[in-house]
Every structure is written in structure tokens, then in C-alpha cells.
Write an enzyme that holds these catalytic residues in place. Structure first.
Site, PDB file in Angstrom:
ATOM      1  N   CYS A  91       0.839  -1.193   0.000  1.00  0.00           N
ATOM      2  CA  CYS A  91       0.000   0.000   0.000  1.00  0.00           C
ATOM      3  C   CYS A  91       0.883   1.254   0.000  1.00  0.00           C
ATOM      4  O   CYS A  91       1.552   1.533  -0.984  1.00  0.00           O
ATOM      5  CB  CYS A  91      -0.968  -0.040   1.177  1.00  0.00           C
ATOM      6  N   HIS A 218      -3.430  -5.559   0.950  1.00  0.00           N
ATOM      7  CA  HIS A 218      -2.734  -5.860   2.207  1.00  0.00           C
ATOM      8  C   HIS A 218      -2.733  -7.365   2.511  1.00  0.00           C
ATOM      9  O   HIS A 218      -3.671  -7.868   3.136  1.00  0.00           O
ATOM     10  CB  HIS A 218      -3.429  -5.146   3.368  1.00  0.00           C
ATOM     11  N   GLU A 220      -1.036  -8.863   4.775  1.00  0.00           N
ATOM     12  CA  GLU A 220      -0.953  -9.071   6.226  1.00  0.00           C
ATOM     13  C   GLU A 220      -2.338  -9.075   6.872  1.00  0.00           C
ATOM     14  O   GLU A 220      -2.488  -9.537   8.008  1.00  0.00           O
ATOM     15  CB  GLU A 220      -0.049  -8.005   6.865  1.00  0.00           C
TER      16      GLU A 220
END
Length: 267
Positions: A91, A218, A220
Site C-alpha cells: 500500500c 494488504h 498481512e
């Protein structure tokens, strides 16, 4: 002795904690926030990789990532890039890598002129997943062969859902035709519906050597079943495989690898 994984943090970064946990909970590496006073002496053999997390560094003033790209922290990151230390930018981290010149192109406002905050459908170029294809490589994408490759391609080569949160996720290539073609060749991840309006639906790309990788969604945030899916772990598996970083026993990544091996949920 474990090596270190470094996470630079800037004013306005807001994903550093989940990013650090993503690494620390899954890999046998010492994940730490970058501190130039403590870490500037580190050599190539002391570092596993660098992860630039998401957020709104310096409030996205001028352009997203433009001010962070000109900090002492990024000067350190650029030095390590010359030493072929693996670097991941997610990002805002992707935006910073482009603004730093470590990845090509630039990210501008989404075509909708709206902030996009939802899971997006993406796919990985299967050439990067194929062990027999040595023309396309990224340290952040694991390689497979045989039945495992078929299992992985059925899902990751077609559609996985990864959360995205950005207002400036519309990637544009370099203007020079030669540079544009090279960047296009190194595209790794694509949007299936291109919500941001990115050139050729590109969601993430690598540099020519495969050491640096940037992506808008993302991973994660898609790394445990309780969060709705664990497909984001494919990128940690890639760096674990290529840099021989041990996977923590009993971790979400260990379970993910077991699923891939057995074909569970990925057939």
C-alpha cells in the site's frame, strides 16, 4: 543467531503493528522497527528483509509516499537495495518504493476519486509460481511443481481476495516505452476487476532482479482464518522459501504450508 527484519515507520504510518506481528508470528526472524541509531551499522548478512508498511506517511502531502521517499530511513533502504536485500512494500509502502525510484511508475488517485476500503479480487501471474519457468522470478513468490503447482494455480492463478485500503492506488507506468514494457513484464499481481483503474490492471510488480516487490492490497490482513482467509501468507512463504528463513512451528504460515502440501482448500 537470527537475522533481523526491519520495518521503517514514518509519521502517518498506521499498519506497522500488524505488519510486525505478521512477520514475527510466522517467521524465525527478529522483526524490529527501523531505528537508524541502532541499525545503521548492520551488514547484508545481518538482515533477512525490509518491509515498508501501509498508512498515510506525512499525510500523503504532495503525493502519497513523496515525502517519506526523501527521508534518512529511505536513504538507508536504498543503500540496502544496492546490496540486494529483499524489500517488500505494501500500500503506502508500494507508493514509497515508486517515489524512491526502487520500483517503476507512480500511483495516483483511484479512477473513482474515492477511497477504496474493501477486499479485492486479485490473481498471481502463474509464470512466477512455476518452478520450471526461470524467466519470471520474485523472491516474494514461492515456486511449485507437479501437483502442488496445479493446486496452487487453481486458486492463486485465478482469484483470491485480499483487503485493500487506499485513495491513491491507480498505478501508472513510466512514460518511456522501453521502461513501460519492462515494468509490464515484471507485473506479478493483477486485479480481476481493476477497481483502482491501474494500467493493465496491475496490482503489484517486482524489479528486474526480483528482490523488490510492491503491491497495493494488504496480504498481512489476510493471513489467518479468523480474519476471513489466509491467502496473504503466500508472500511470506515466498521469502521463506527463497531466503531460507525458517517457518515458526504451529504458526498460521505452518498451517498454510500444510494445506498447500495436502491440497486442502486449494483444490
Amino acid at each position: 543467531m537470527k537475522k533481523k527484519t526491519l520495518v521503517p515507520v514514518f509519521p502517518g504510518t498506521n499498519c506497522e503493528k500488524e505488519s510486525l506481528l505478521w512477520i514475527a508470528n510466522n517467521l524465525e526472524t527478529n522483526a524490529e522497527y527501523l531505528d537508524l541509531e541502532r541499525h545503521s551499522h548492520l551488514k547484508k548478512d545481518d538482515i533477512d528483509f525490509i518491509f515498508i508498511p501501509g498508512g498515510f506517511s506525512f499525510g500523503d502531502y504532495l503525493r502519497a509516499g513523496a515525502l517519506a521517499a526523501r527521508t534518512k530511513e529511505m536513504a538507508f533502504v536504498k543503500e540496502k537495495a544496492l546490496e540486494n536485500i529483499p524489500i517488500l512494500g505494501i500500500c503506502n509502502g508500494f507508493q514509497i518504493l515508486c517515489e524512491s525510484g526502487l520500483l517503476p511508475g507512480a500511483l495516483i488517485k483511484n479512477i473513482t476519486r474515492q477511497h477504496h476500503h474493501f477486499p479485492v479480487s486479485i490473481r498471481i501471474d502463474t509464470c512466477f509460481l512455476d518452478e520450471s519457468n526461470q524467466a519470471k522470478n520474485s523472491l516474494w513468490i514461492p515456486k511449485f511443481r507437479g501437483q502442488a503447482l496445479e493446486n496452487v494455480n487453481r486458486i492463486f492463478g485465478k482469484e483470491i481476495f485480499i483487503p485493500m485500503s487506499c485513495g491513491m492506488g491507480n498505478w501508472l507506468p513510466p512514460s518511456a516505452e522501453k521502461d513501460k514494457n519492462l515494468a509490464e513484464k515484471n507485473a506479478v499481481v493483477y486485479y480481476n476487476y481493476n477497481e483502482n483503474g491501474s494500467y493493465k490492471s496491475i496490482a503489484g510488480l517486482t524489479n528486474e532482479s526480483g528482490t523488490i516487490f510492491g503491491m497495493m492490497p494488504h496480504p498481512e490482513r489476510a493471513s489467518e482464518e479468523i480474519l476471513g482467509g489466509n491467502e496473504g501468507l503466500i508472500f511470506l512463504l515466498g521469502i521463506s522459501q527463497t531466503k531460507n528463513i525458517a517457518i515458526k512451528q504451529g504458526s498460521p504460515l505452518a498451517l498454510f504450508v500444510e494445506q498447500l502440501t495436502q491440497g486442502e482448500n486449494y483444490v
